[in-house]
Design a protein around this motif. Structure first.
Motif, PDB file in Angstrom:
ATOM      1  N   HIS A  10      -3.986   3.966  -7.539  1.00  0.00           N
ATOM      2  CA  HIS A  10      -3.869   3.734  -6.096  1.00  0.00           C
ATOM      3  C   HIS A  10      -3.056   4.880  -5.506  1.00  0.00           C
ATOM      4  CE1 HIS A  10      -3.079   1.805  -2.223  1.00  0.00           C
ATOM      5  NE2 HIS A  10      -1.812   2.140  -2.395  1.00  0.00           N
ATOM      6  N   ARG A  11      -3.624   5.545  -4.504  1.00  0.00           N
ATOM      7  CA  ARG A  11      -2.897   6.601  -3.793  1.00  0.00           C
ATOM      8  C   ARG A  11      -2.140   5.952  -2.644  1.00  0.00           C
ATOM      9  NH1 ARG A  11      -3.416  12.320  -3.005  1.00  0.00           N
ATOM     10  NH2 ARG A  11      -5.145  12.295  -4.514  1.00  0.00           N
ATOM     11  N   GLY A  12      -0.835   6.002  -2.693  1.00  0.00           N
ATOM     12  CA  GLY A  12      -0.025   5.304  -1.709  1.00  0.00           C
ATOM     13  C   GLY A  12       0.011   5.992  -0.362  1.00  0.00           C
ATOM     14  N   SER A  13       0.200   5.190   0.660  1.00  0.00           N
ATOM     15  CA  SER A  13       0.342   5.711   2.013  1.00  0.00           C
ATOM     16  C   SER A  13       1.718   6.341   2.231  1.00  0.00           C
ATOM     17  CB  SER A  13       0.145   4.584   3.032  1.00  0.00           C
ATOM     18  OG  SER A  13       1.211   3.634   2.922  1.00  0.00           O
ATOM     19  N   PRO A  38       0.794  -1.231   0.000  1.00  0.00           N
ATOM     20  CA  PRO A  38       0.000   0.000   0.000  1.00  0.00           C
ATOM     21  C   PRO A  38       0.823   1.277   0.000  1.00  0.00           C
ATOM     22  CG  PRO A  38       0.049  -0.943   2.204  1.00  0.00           C
ATOM     23  CD  PRO A  38       0.725  -1.944   1.300  1.00  0.00           C
ATOM     24  N   SER A  39       2.138   1.166   0.148  1.00  0.00           N
ATOM     25  CA  SER A  39       2.961   2.360   0.280  1.00  0.00           C
ATOM     26  C   SER A  39       3.084   3.192  -1.001  1.00  0.00           C
ATOM     27  CB  SER A  39       4.359   1.977   0.786  1.00  0.00           C
ATOM     28  OG  SER A  39       5.195   3.105   0.853  1.00  0.00           O
ATOM     29  N   PRO A  40       3.408   2.599  -2.158  1.00  0.00           N
ATOM     30  CA  PRO A  40       3.618   3.437  -3.346  1.00  0.00           C
ATOM     31  C   PRO A  40       2.313   3.828  -4.026  1.00  0.00           C
ATOM     32  CG  PRO A  40       3.998   1.152  -3.924  1.00  0.00           C
ATOM     33  CD  PRO A  40       3.730   1.180  -2.431  1.00  0.00           C
ATOM     34  N   SER A  41       2.345   4.978  -4.711  1.00  0.00           N
ATOM     35  CA  SER A  41       1.223   5.368  -5.559  1.00  0.00           C
ATOM     36  C   SER A  41       1.396   4.747  -6.937  1.00  0.00           C
ATOM     37  CB  SER A  41       1.153   6.890  -5.680  1.00  0.00           C
ATOM     38  OG  SER A  41       0.836   7.489  -4.441  1.00  0.00           O
ATOM     39  N   ARG A  42       0.281   4.523  -7.605  1.00  0.00           N
ATOM     40  CA  ARG A  42       0.279   3.975  -8.964  1.00  0.00           C
ATOM     41  C   ARG A  42      -0.583   4.907  -9.813  1.00  0.00           C
ATOM     42  NH1 ARG A  42      -0.310   0.078  -4.956  1.00  0.00           N
ATOM     43  NH2 ARG A  42       1.553  -1.241  -4.759  1.00  0.00           N
ATOM     44  N   VAL A  81       4.765  12.569  -4.586  1.00  0.00           N
ATOM     45  CA  VAL A  81       3.642  13.497  -4.634  1.00  0.00           C
ATOM     46  C   VAL A  81       2.559  12.996  -5.595  1.00  0.00           C
ATOM     47  CG1 VAL A  81       4.523  14.932  -6.528  1.00  0.00           C
ATOM     48  CG2 VAL A  81       3.046  15.946  -4.790  1.00  0.00           C
ATOM     49  N   VAL A  82       1.307  13.290  -5.280  1.00  0.00           N
ATOM     50  CA  VAL A  82       0.174  13.032  -6.167  1.00  0.00           C
ATOM     51  C   VAL A  82      -0.452  14.381  -6.513  1.00  0.00           C
ATOM     52  CG1 VAL A  82      -2.093  11.937  -6.420  1.00  0.00           C
ATOM     53  CG2 VAL A  82      -0.260  10.746  -5.196  1.00  0.00           C
ATOM     54  N   LEU A  83      -0.611  14.661  -7.805  1.00  0.00           N
ATOM     55  CA  LEU A  83      -1.156  15.934  -8.250  1.00  0.00           C
ATOM     56  C   LEU A  83      -2.677  15.841  -8.441  1.00  0.00           C
ATOM     57  CD1 LEU A  83       1.526  16.942 -10.919  1.00  0.00           C
ATOM     58  CD2 LEU A  83       1.440  17.549  -8.482  1.00  0.00           C
ATOM     59  N   PRO A  84      -3.375  16.969  -8.364  1.00  0.00           N
ATOM     60  CA  PRO A  84      -4.833  16.947  -8.508  1.00  0.00           C
ATOM     61  C   PRO A  84      -5.313  16.376  -9.840  1.00  0.00           C
ATOM     62  CG  PRO A  84      -4.108  19.036  -7.561  1.00  0.00           C
ATOM     63  CD  PRO A  84      -2.865  18.303  -7.984  1.00  0.00           C
ATOM     64  N   ASP A  85      -4.533  16.569 -10.914  1.00  0.00           N
ATOM     65  CA  ASP A  85      -4.988  16.088 -12.221  1.00  0.00           C
ATOM     66  C   ASP A  85      -4.408  14.729 -12.591  1.00  0.00           C
ATOM     67  OD1 ASP A  85      -2.447  17.081 -12.442  1.00  0.00           O
ATOM     68  OD2 ASP A  85      -2.778  18.152 -14.320  1.00  0.00           O
ATOM     69  N   ASP A  86      -3.731  14.065 -11.659  1.00  0.00           N
ATOM     70  CA  ASP A  86      -3.245  12.710 -11.925  1.00  0.00           C
ATOM     71  C   ASP A  86      -4.418  11.743 -12.047  1.00  0.00           C
ATOM     72  OD1 ASP A  86      -0.509  13.238 -11.922  1.00  0.00           O
ATOM     73  OD2 ASP A  86      -0.305  12.891  -9.765  1.00  0.00           O
ATOM     74  N   ARG A  87      -4.293  10.773 -12.954  1.00  0.00           N
ATOM     75  CA  ARG A  87      -5.244   9.664 -13.011  1.00  0.00           C
ATOM     76  C   ARG A  87      -4.680   8.565 -12.111  1.00  0.00           C
ATOM     77  NH1 ARG A  87      -6.406   5.373 -17.039  1.00  0.00           N
ATOM     78  NH2 ARG A  87      -4.798   6.277 -18.383  1.00  0.00           N
ATOM     79  N   VAL A  88      -5.279   8.409 -10.945  1.00  0.00           N
ATOM     80  CA  VAL A  88      -4.697   7.589  -9.886  1.00  0.00           C
ATOM     81  C   VAL A  88      -5.365   6.218  -9.832  1.00  0.00           C
ATOM     82  CG1 VAL A  88      -4.239   7.432  -7.408  1.00  0.00           C
ATOM     83  CG2 VAL A  88      -4.178   9.668  -8.557  1.00  0.00           C
ATOM     84  N   THR A 114       6.496   5.975  -6.377  1.00  0.00           N
ATOM     85  CA  THR A 114       5.421   6.053  -7.367  1.00  0.00           C
ATOM     86  C   THR A 114       5.779   5.183  -8.556  1.00  0.00           C
ATOM     87  OG1 THR A 114       4.743   8.300  -6.750  1.00  0.00           O
ATOM     88  CG2 THR A 114       4.192   7.574  -8.973  1.00  0.00           C
ATOM     89  N   TYR A 115       4.794   4.466  -9.065  1.00  0.00           N
ATOM     90  CA  TYR A 115       4.929   3.711 -10.312  1.00  0.00           C
ATOM     91  C   TYR A 115       3.953   4.304 -11.326  1.00  0.00           C
ATOM     92  CZ  TYR A 115       7.403   0.332  -7.399  1.00  0.00           C
ATOM     93  OH  TYR A 115       8.288  -0.257  -6.539  1.00  0.00           O
ATOM     94  N   PHE A 116       4.414   4.442 -12.561  1.00  0.00           N
ATOM     95  CA  PHE A 116       3.557   4.981 -13.612  1.00  0.00           C
ATOM     96  C   PHE A 116       3.062   3.844 -14.497  1.00  0.00           C
ATOM     97  CE2 PHE A 116       5.930   8.680 -12.253  1.00  0.00           C
ATOM     98  CZ  PHE A 116       4.937   9.655 -12.215  1.00  0.00           C
ATOM     99  N   VAL A 117       1.791   3.931 -14.860  1.00  0.00           N
ATOM    100  CA  VAL A 117       1.086   2.840 -15.524  1.00  0.00           C
ATOM    101  C   VAL A 117       0.774   3.225 -16.967  1.00  0.00           C
ATOM    102  CG1 VAL A 117      -0.953   1.353 -15.447  1.00  0.00           C
ATOM    103  CG2 VAL A 117       0.015   2.258 -13.297  1.00  0.00           C
ATOM    104  N   ILE A 118       1.142   2.360 -17.909  1.00  0.00           N
ATOM    105  CA  ILE A 118       0.782   2.576 -19.309  1.00  0.00           C
ATOM    106  C   ILE A 118      -0.446   1.730 -19.646  1.00  0.00           C
ATOM    107  CG2 ILE A 118       3.146   3.141 -19.988  1.00  0.00           C
ATOM    108  CD1 ILE A 118       3.365   0.337 -21.221  1.00  0.00           C
ATOM    109  N   ASP A 119      -1.184   2.172 -20.683  1.00  0.00           N
ATOM    110  CA  ASP A 119      -2.351   1.418 -21.131  1.00  0.00           C
ATOM    111  C   ASP A 119      -1.959   0.266 -22.048  1.00  0.00           C
ATOM    112  OD1 ASP A 119      -4.260   2.967 -19.756  1.00  0.00           O
ATOM    113  OD2 ASP A 119      -4.194   4.491 -21.317  1.00  0.00           O
TER     114      ASP A 119
END
Length: 279
Positions: free
Chosen positions: A267-270, A197-201, A258-265, A222-227
């Motif tokens: 999972h928001r990490g702890s 649960p720690s990292p954001s995706r 950091v998670v930005l307001p316009d990110d498509r999240v 943070t991990y970034f996800v491709i389609d």
């Protein structure tokens, strides 16, 4: 180093010099990851392991591996003594040549080593080069890397490599799966990247990624996800990077967590680490 080509930093792999202990270390690493990755890794990566016959016991012979890879996508694998200068690295990629370390880690480095070894480079990177779309992405990245040097923007492009080629996630059939070499070659991070649960995706966006700093001494925040690999290639080929570099030149760097307001999240990490560091 004896046998090194000063023009491109390559050296002979000297496959016959590997000891039984070194082959056994490769086999131990391979077996551990091969059990871990089904259901976690992209099927494209797993298919690459099969078609390139990387499950064959012992350290792969680059000459044999390059023949199989060349028939599929025109790539080859060559040995280098360690990290090579950026311009030479980009030039190799642009010419469909993947540079790989020839040494394998020692038993006490089973779970962590600072410099990439042959297991990281070959097991982690090469299977996706058997896929025509990802193979084209890597060539395009190399060509873009050479251009980035003219704009003093290599640090921006390095972040794209880090968050895709090394530590990328992909969304397939509604599930997040790993494909980045730094994850698929790591026993600890192949679990952490998907389960902890720690990292954001977050969905990948080129501008976002190229502003984001990264960790080299721990699992990612943070991990970034491709389609899809097709979409990753499309974004890369359709983007005019020169004005993008100019735009980003005045932009502040982003903390890796950091998670930005316009990110498509996804999972928001702890941001609370619950797994031991490893590689």
């Amino acid at each position: 180093m004896q046998g090194q080509d000063p023009a491109d930093w390559t050296i002979p792999q000297d496959w016959s010099s590997y000891t039984p202990a070194e082959h056994a270390m490769w086999d131990r690493l391979f077996e551990r990851q091969a059990k871990m990755l089904p259901g976690r890794a992209s099927p494209t990566f797993l298919n690459g392991l099969d078609v390139l016959r990387l499950s064959k016991p012992g350290i792969p012979d680059f000459a044999e591996l390059s023949k199989r890879l060349g028939r599929l996508t025109g790539w080859q694998v060559v040995a280098v003594p360690g990290l090579v200068p950026d311009e030479d690295f980009f030039r190799h990629l642009a010419n469909r040549t993947f540079v790989a370390a020839r040494f394998v880690r020692a038993p006490e480095q089973m779970d962590y080593l600072q410099e990439p070894d042959i297991f990281h480079d070959v097991f982690g990177h090469v299977p996706l080069l058997a896929n025509p779309v990802f193979a084209d992405y890597m060539q395009a990245y190399g060509e873009g890397g050479l251009r980035s040097l003219r704009y003093g923007a290599m640090n921006r492009l390095a972040r794209l490599y880090w968050y895709t080629v090394e530590f990328g996630l992909i969304r397939e059939e509604g599930q997040l799966r790993v494909y980045g070499a730094g994850i698929v070659s790591s026993f600890g991070e192949s679990r952490f990247a998907l389960d902890d649960p720690s990292p954001s995706r977050i969905a990948l966006d080129l501008r976002r990624v190229m502003r984001t700093q990264y960790r080299i001494d721990d699992f990612q925040q943070t991990y970034f996800v491709i389609d899809s690999f097709e979409d990753l290639l499309r974004q890369t080929l359709e983007t005019d990077f020169a004005p993008l570099y100019a735009e980003l030149d005045g932009a502040s760097d982003l903390d890796p967590g950091v998670v930005l307001p316009d990110d498509r999240v996804f999972h928001r990490g702890s941001q609370i680490r619950t797994a031991a560091a490893g590689s």
